[in-house]
Design a protein around this motif. Structure first.
Motif, PDB file in Angstrom:
ATOM      1  N   VAL A 144      22.201 137.240-101.676  1.00 30.45           N
ATOM      2  CA  VAL A 144      22.548 136.994-103.077  1.00 30.45           C
ATOM      3  C   VAL A 144      21.605 135.960-103.680  1.00 30.45           C
ATOM      4  O   VAL A 144      21.101 136.131-104.802  1.00 30.45           O
ATOM      5  CB  VAL A 144      24.017 136.523-103.205  1.00 30.45           C
ATOM      6  CG1 VAL A 144      24.283 135.957-104.593  1.00 30.45           C
ATOM      7  CG2 VAL A 144      24.965 137.673-102.927  1.00 30.45           C
ATOM      8  N   ASP A 155      23.361 137.620-113.129  1.00 28.77           N
ATOM      9  CA  ASP A 155      24.108 138.438-114.083  1.00 28.77           C
ATOM     10  C   ASP A 155      25.574 138.456-113.663  1.00 28.77           C
ATOM     11  O   ASP A 155      25.960 137.859-112.651  1.00 28.77           O
ATOM     12  CB  ASP A 155      23.533 139.860-114.192  1.00 28.77           C
ATOM     13  CG  ASP A 155      23.554 140.614-112.863  1.00 28.77           C
ATOM     14  OD1 ASP A 155      24.437 140.332-112.022  1.00 28.77           O
ATOM     15  OD2 ASP A 155      22.698 141.483-112.652  1.00 28.77           O
ATOM     16  N   GLU A 156      26.408 139.133-114.435  1.00 32.23           N
ATOM     17  CA  GLU A 156      27.851 139.105-114.189  1.00 32.23           C
ATOM     18  C   GLU A 156      28.212 139.679-112.827  1.00 32.23           C
ATOM     19  O   GLU A 156      29.054 139.152-112.106  1.00 32.23           O
ATOM     20  CB  GLU A 156      28.568 139.891-115.300  1.00 32.23           C
ATOM     21  CG  GLU A 156      30.094 139.848-115.214  1.00 32.23           C
ATOM     22  CD  GLU A 156      30.669 138.474-115.502  1.00 32.23           C
ATOM     23  OE1 GLU A 156      31.830 138.234-115.139  1.00 32.23           O
ATOM     24  OE2 GLU A 156      29.941 137.631-116.074  1.00 32.23           O
ATOM     25  N   THR A 157      27.548 140.777-112.445  1.00 33.82           N
ATOM     26  CA  THR A 157      27.845 141.421-111.155  1.00 33.82           C
ATOM     27  C   THR A 157      27.515 140.489-109.990  1.00 33.82           C
ATOM     28  O   THR A 157      28.313 140.327-109.057  1.00 33.82           O
ATOM     29  CB  THR A 157      27.039 142.728-111.018  1.00 33.82           C
ATOM     30  OG1 THR A 157      27.352 143.594-112.107  1.00 33.82           O
ATOM     31  CG2 THR A 157      27.376 143.424-109.699  1.00 33.82           C
ATOM     32  N   ILE A 158      26.340 139.878-110.041  1.00 35.83           N
ATOM     33  CA  ILE A 158      25.926 138.967-108.963  1.00 35.83           C
ATOM     34  C   ILE A 158      26.832 137.741-108.932  1.00 35.83           C
ATOM     35  O   ILE A 158      27.206 137.254-107.860  1.00 35.83           O
ATOM     36  CB  ILE A 158      24.458 138.548-109.148  1.00 35.83           C
ATOM     37  CG1 ILE A 158      23.537 139.758-109.033  1.00 35.83           C
ATOM     38  CG2 ILE A 158      24.061 137.497-108.113  1.00 35.83           C
ATOM     39  CD1 ILE A 158      22.076 139.457-109.295  1.00 35.83           C
ATOM     40  N   GLU A 172      18.326 137.433-104.391  1.00 35.03           N
ATOM     41  CA  GLU A 172      18.413 138.293-105.570  1.00 35.03           C
ATOM     42  C   GLU A 172      18.413 137.482-106.860  1.00 35.03           C
ATOM     43  O   GLU A 172      17.783 137.857-107.849  1.00 35.03           O
ATOM     44  CB  GLU A 172      19.689 139.138-105.473  1.00 35.03           C
ATOM     45  CG  GLU A 172      19.688 140.351-106.372  1.00 35.03           C
ATOM     46  CD  GLU A 172      20.854 141.292-106.085  1.00 35.03           C
ATOM     47  OE1 GLU A 172      21.168 142.101-106.961  1.00 35.03           O
ATOM     48  OE2 GLU A 172      21.445 141.179-104.994  1.00 35.03           O
ATOM     49  N   LEU A 210      30.012 137.487-109.810  1.00 32.60           N
ATOM     50  CA  LEU A 210      31.319 137.812-109.211  1.00 32.60           C
ATOM     51  C   LEU A 210      31.192 138.029-107.705  1.00 32.60           C
ATOM     52  O   LEU A 210      32.073 137.625-106.942  1.00 32.60           O
ATOM     53  CB  LEU A 210      31.897 139.054-109.883  1.00 32.60           C
ATOM     54  CG  LEU A 210      32.297 138.882-111.355  1.00 32.60           C
ATOM     55  CD1 LEU A 210      32.737 140.222-111.948  1.00 32.60           C
ATOM     56  CD2 LEU A 210      33.410 137.849-111.497  1.00 32.60           C
ATOM     57  N   ARG A 211      30.099 138.636-107.291  1.00 33.76           N
ATOM     58  CA  ARG A 211      29.874 138.865-105.855  1.00 33.76           C
ATOM     59  C   ARG A 211      29.714 137.526-105.130  1.00 33.76           C
ATOM     60  O   ARG A 211      30.278 137.297-104.059  1.00 33.76           O
ATOM     61  CB  ARG A 211      28.628 139.725-105.670  1.00 33.76           C
ATOM     62  CG  ARG A 211      28.306 140.048-104.213  1.00 33.76           C
ATOM     63  CD  ARG A 211      27.053 140.877-104.143  1.00 33.76           C
ATOM     64  NE  ARG A 211      26.513 140.958-102.805  1.00 33.76           N
ATOM     65  CZ  ARG A 211      25.254 141.250-102.536  1.00 33.76           C
ATOM     66  NH1 ARG A 211      24.413 141.501-103.518  1.00 33.76           N
ATOM     67  NH2 ARG A 211      24.820 141.303-101.291  1.00 33.76           N
ATOM     68  N   GLU A 212      28.915 136.619-105.729  1.00 33.43           N
ATOM     69  CA  GLU A 212      28.695 135.306-105.136  1.00 33.43           C
ATOM     70  C   GLU A 212      30.002 134.524-105.067  1.00 33.43           C
ATOM     71  O   GLU A 212      30.299 133.857-104.068  1.00 33.43           O
ATOM     72  CB  GLU A 212      27.658 134.533-105.941  1.00 33.43           C
ATOM     73  CG  GLU A 212      27.310 133.176-105.346  1.00 33.43           C
ATOM     74  CD  GLU A 212      26.314 132.425-106.205  1.00 33.43           C
ATOM     75  OE1 GLU A 212      25.245 132.069-105.686  1.00 33.43           O
ATOM     76  OE2 GLU A 212      26.612 132.184-107.396  1.00 33.43           O
TER      77      GLU A 212
END
Length: 317
Positions: free
Chosen positions: A275, A285-288, A278, A290-292
């Motif tokens: 992550v 961004d929003e996806t990264i 990336e 939330l994943r983090e």
């Protein structure tokens, strides 16, 4: 770090003792915390940019001087701190000393990615001091950099500012050491040193792991398992056999529900590193995000279970 935050940090780790050198404004600040049940720490020196003491583990026959460093940014302060550390090492030539922290300098060009590709005067002086004092670096496993500016593309800069050294030679320190960078999100990545102590084989009787209490359903499961298994023996042996069944069920449940916390920790760390790579490559961004966030939540949970696990082990040893 404020006194309140330090107390909270000690409580979280289960440590009770602390020796610190407070920050001046937003700069500096050092602390050494330890568990007095496992080790004795005797403070020796405390200065603005470094502090040290004698570490003596009760049951491991392991002792060394621990020097905690926060590298000064000003040339004069940096030179003074190194002069003080060098004096301490010269006065204790036959003792093993482990020196670690944020040195605010790199040792070689490959310790930096982005920006200028030349060693600064401060970096060259750092190299000279390491060589002059015969310090041996404890290499970091896997990751390289301990700081980044979290910017994108050509504006991104990463450096290896944190590291550990050993003074006195590995031949005088009969233990395996591993340094690793913890993938906590942010500009700084904490660095930790693990000293692996060889222990002889010993019996490992079944124990109720304290970390199982982290699952709120544990008592309901125990009650369920106790009731569902029929024991076809005399009443005299019912309790003993029920306990054997509970033991088997707990071990199966532990493997399925908790797994190996060390393998899980390594897996989440690998995902967090991916992550961070990336983010540095493409930005946040929003996806990264939330994943983090989800990974960090899992990581905090794993670390909490790991601390409970080692705390219980320390009481048993």
């Amino acid at each position: 770090m404020t006194i309140a935050k330090m107390d909270l940090f000690k409580k979280k780790l289960g440590f009770k003792k602390e020796e610190d050198s407070p920050a001046l404004g937003a700069s500096g600040g050092l602390a050494i915390i330890w568990d007095p049940r496992n080790a004795l720490f005797t403070p020796i020196e405390k200065r603005r940019n470094w502090m040290c003491g004698r570490v003596n583990f009760y049951n491991k026959k392991l002792k060394f001087n621990l020097i905690n460093v926060y590298g000064a940014t000003q040339k004069r302060d940096k030179a003074l701190a190194w002069l003080e550390i060098e004096t301490f090492l010269k006065n204790n030539p036959n003792e093993v000393s482990i020196i670690g922290g944020d040195f605010n300098a790199i040792l070689k060009v490959s310790d930096k990615r982005g920006g200028s590709n030349k060693l600064s005067v401060a970096a060259i002086e750092f190299v000279n001091r390491i060589n002059r004092n015969s310090l041996m670096e404890i290499q970091i496993v896997d990751n390289t950099f301990t700081w980044n500016n979290r910017r994108k593309g050509f504006n991104n800069i990463e450096k290896k500012l944190d590291r550990f050294f050993i003074f006195g030679g590995l031949s005088n320190f009969n233990n395996t050491m591993e340094a690793e960078i913890l993938p906590i999100s942010g500009s700084y990545y904490p660095i930790q040193l693990e000293i692996l102590v060889e222990q002889g084989p010993k019996n490992c009787p079944f124990k109720f792991e304290q970390m199982w209490y982290k699952d709120e359903n544990i008592f309901k499961l125990l009650e369920k398992w106790w009731k569902e298994e029929e024991v076809l023996v005399s009443k005299m042996f019912i309790v003993a056999n029920k306990l054997k069944i509970i033991k088997r069920k707990l071990l199966e449940w532990n493997a399925d529900h908790f797994g190996n916390i060390f393998d899980r920790k390594q897996s989440v760390e690998t995902e967090l590193k991916a992550v961070n790579t990336e983010v540095l490559k493409s930005g946040m961004d929003e996806t990264i995000f939330l994943r983090e966030k989800a990974l960090l939540k899992d990581y905090e949970d794993i670390l909490a279970k790991k601390e409970i696990y080692w705390r219980q082990k320390s009481r048993e040893s």
